[in-house]
Motif scaffolding. Structure first.
Motif, mmCIF file in Angstrom:
data_model
loop_
_atom_site.group_PDB
_atom_site.id
_atom_site.type_symbol
_atom_site.label_atom_id
_atom_site.label_comp_id
_atom_site.label_asym_id
_atom_site.label_seq_id
_atom_site.Cartn_x
_atom_site.Cartn_y
_atom_site.Cartn_z
ATOM 1 N N SER A 200 -24.029 -10.696 47.292
ATOM 2 C CA SER A 200 -23.807 -12.119 47.583
ATOM 3 C C SER A 200 -23.877 -12.391 49.083
ATOM 4 O O SER A 200 -24.315 -13.472 49.509
ATOM 5 C CB SER A 200 -22.452 -12.573 47.030
ATOM 6 O OG SER A 200 -22.428 -12.469 45.618
ATOM 7 N N ARG B 44 -21.194 -6.953 43.690
ATOM 8 C CA ARG B 44 -21.338 -8.419 43.620
ATOM 9 C C ARG B 44 -21.079 -9.054 44.986
ATOM 10 O O ARG B 44 -21.768 -9.993 45.395
ATOM 11 C CB ARG B 44 -20.376 -8.996 42.578
ATOM 12 C CG ARG B 44 -20.857 -8.840 41.151
ATOM 13 C CD ARG B 44 -19.756 -9.098 40.130
ATOM 14 N NE ARG B 44 -19.139 -10.412 40.228
ATOM 15 C CZ ARG B 44 -19.651 -11.532 39.726
ATOM 16 N NH1 ARG B 44 -20.813 -11.492 39.093
ATOM 17 N NH2 ARG B 44 -19.021 -12.680 39.829
ATOM 18 N N LEU C 273 -26.062 -5.190 35.182
ATOM 19 C CA LEU C 273 -26.053 -4.875 36.616
ATOM 20 C C LEU C 273 -26.500 -3.426 36.850
ATOM 21 O O LEU C 273 -27.312 -3.147 37.740
ATOM 22 C CB LEU C 273 -24.644 -5.118 37.175
ATOM 23 C CG LEU C 273 -24.358 -4.859 38.654
ATOM 24 C CD1 LEU C 273 -23.204 -5.757 39.128
ATOM 25 C CD2 LEU C 273 -23.994 -3.410 38.935
ATOM 26 N N THR D 25 -18.570 -2.315 40.639
ATOM 27 C CA THR D 25 -19.430 -3.485 40.478
ATOM 28 C C THR D 25 -18.907 -4.689 41.254
ATOM 29 O O THR D 25 -19.687 -5.561 41.630
ATOM 30 C CB THR D 25 -19.570 -3.846 38.992
ATOM 31 O OG1 THR D 25 -18.260 -4.059 38.437
ATOM 32 C CG2 THR D 25 -20.262 -2.734 38.224
#
Length: 404
Positions: free
Chosen positions: A282, A278, A370, A274
């Motif tokens: 991003s 991220r 998520l 994860t």
């Protein structure tokens, strides 16, 4: 339902304590691998992972290394104070911080804080035959913890050397045990390089040199980025709706060559963990900011928690990545340094990640949100199967390969 109104109680499941793996298996790659492929669920063993990844895919790993972030001091009264290093304040750059040779300041969580008033704490130990006295002084409060100054009396010794001797590994609180010597090896990925995390990117713990070789032999491209995992990854969601939960901010670094590889491999990107997700997601929103001229020279590059939801955009992913590459070239940079507070939850539209390797996460956690977003809400099928088929959960537990 709008993303902000999601009730965290809808992401609960029964997790008996005996299903939480307290220790890893003797062989990292002999863990179980749950396969979710286009709605079908099955299982294999982790070392078979390369069989399920198409040749030519780009697999992205987080090469952060867990630091010995827990320091213990004993007061003259006998009270034990724990200083848990969260992130460097002065100097704020991790690499510069670890080379400090006299003094540094960190944002810390302090255990037994009530017992530590104003007086400095100190402890003495040896580093390579040199006697060192380390002193800790509280110098203020920060939004996420206490600001603590650490000083030592030998300029020949760096802070990295001090932590290696005096620090303890911060294993997850839900293991409910003390850290052991074996954790120093088993709670690091075999490819960990860049010191800075206070928690391991645990999806990577299953990889061995044997599995990495198999990926190479199959023609799967391996790329690394660095995101330093903060203690906020364990912070429970206490609000009923997720709009009341403040995500922690994490710093990351991605090389220019990796961004180019991602651009060339769009549609075939596999995130390991994860933290890689991220960072990759991003990157898209940073590209949008750059394409729209929203980042001024010298300004920190940052993705806020709600940016994907407050600023929906149809900018193609390729154009976003090209904007990042242009920015790096214009500023003569070989790597992007940025931070992200992004929350990925149902309603989020994934931009870069096509396949995900991840462990099984805590009930009512942002990481479960998520996963649910990635599987378009079908997370229950994965977790019901794992619970029914003796999978081990959380950091030292088994793994999954998710293909929506």
């Amino acid at each position: 339902m709008e993303t902000r109104q999601i009730r965290i109680s809808d992401y609960n499941y029964p997790l008996p304590d005996e299903r939480i793996a307290k220790f890893p298996l003797p062989e990292r790659d002999s863990s179980k691998l749950l396969l979710y492929r286009h709605g079908e669920v099955s299982e294999d063993v982790f070392r078979s992972l390369p069989d399920y990844i198409p040749a030519g895919s780009v697999m992205v790993f987080n090469n952060t290394k867990v630091i010995m972030a827990r320091l213990h001091f004993r007061k003259t009264t006998g009270a034990l104070i724990e200083v848990f290093l969260l992130e460097p304040v002065a100097p704020s750059d991790y690499q510069v911080m670890f080379l400090s040779n006299h003094r540094c300041e960190w944002c810390c969580l302090v255990g037994n804080l009530k017992k530590w008033k104003e007086e400095p704490l100190s402890r003495t130990f040896e580093v390579d035959g040199k006697t060192i006295t380390l002193r800790a002084t509280r110098v203020g409060e920060m939004s996420t913890g206490q600001r603590v100054m650490l000083e030592w009396d030998n300029p020949e010794v760096t802070f990295a050397e001090i932590l290696d001797v005096a620090g303890e590994l911060p294993i997850p609180p839900y293991l409910n045990r003390e850290s052991q010597e074996s954790d120093k090896t088993t709670y690091q990925t075999v490819y960990s390089k860049v010191k800075g995390s206070v928690a391991a990117p645990t999806a990577g713990l299953h990889f061995t040199e044997r599995v990495l070789r198999s990926l190479d032999e199959k023609g799967i491209h391996r790329e690394e980025l660095t995101l330093h995992v903060g203690a906020g990854t364990f912070r429970p969601v206490k609000s009923q709706q997720i709009e009341g939960h403040e995500m922690h901010s994490e710093h990351f670094c991605v090389q220019r060559s990796t961004i180019q590889r991602l651009l060339d491999g769009l549609g075939h990107i596999v995130a390991v963990g994860t933290t890689s997700v991220r960072t990759l997601e991003s990157l898209y929103y940073i590209g949008v900011q750059m394409a729209n001229g929203r980042i001024a020279d010298g300004q920190p590059v940052h993705v806020t928690q709600w940016e994907p939801y407050d600023n929906p955009t149809s900018l193609p992913v390729a154009e976003a990545l090209e904007a990042v590459l242009r920015y790096l070239d214009d500023h003569h940079l070989q790597a992007l340094h940025a931070s992200t507070q992004i929350i990925i939850a149902p309603g989020y539209d994934y931009k870069l990640v096509n396949m995900l390797v991840t462990n099984f996460h805590q009930p009512q956690s942002t990481l479960l949100l998520l996963v649910s977003a990635f599987l378009h809400g079908d997370w229950h099928r994965v977790y019901d199967y794992a619970l029914a088929h003796d999978f081990r959960f959380l950091s030292y537990g088994d793994s999954s390969l998710l293909i929506p």
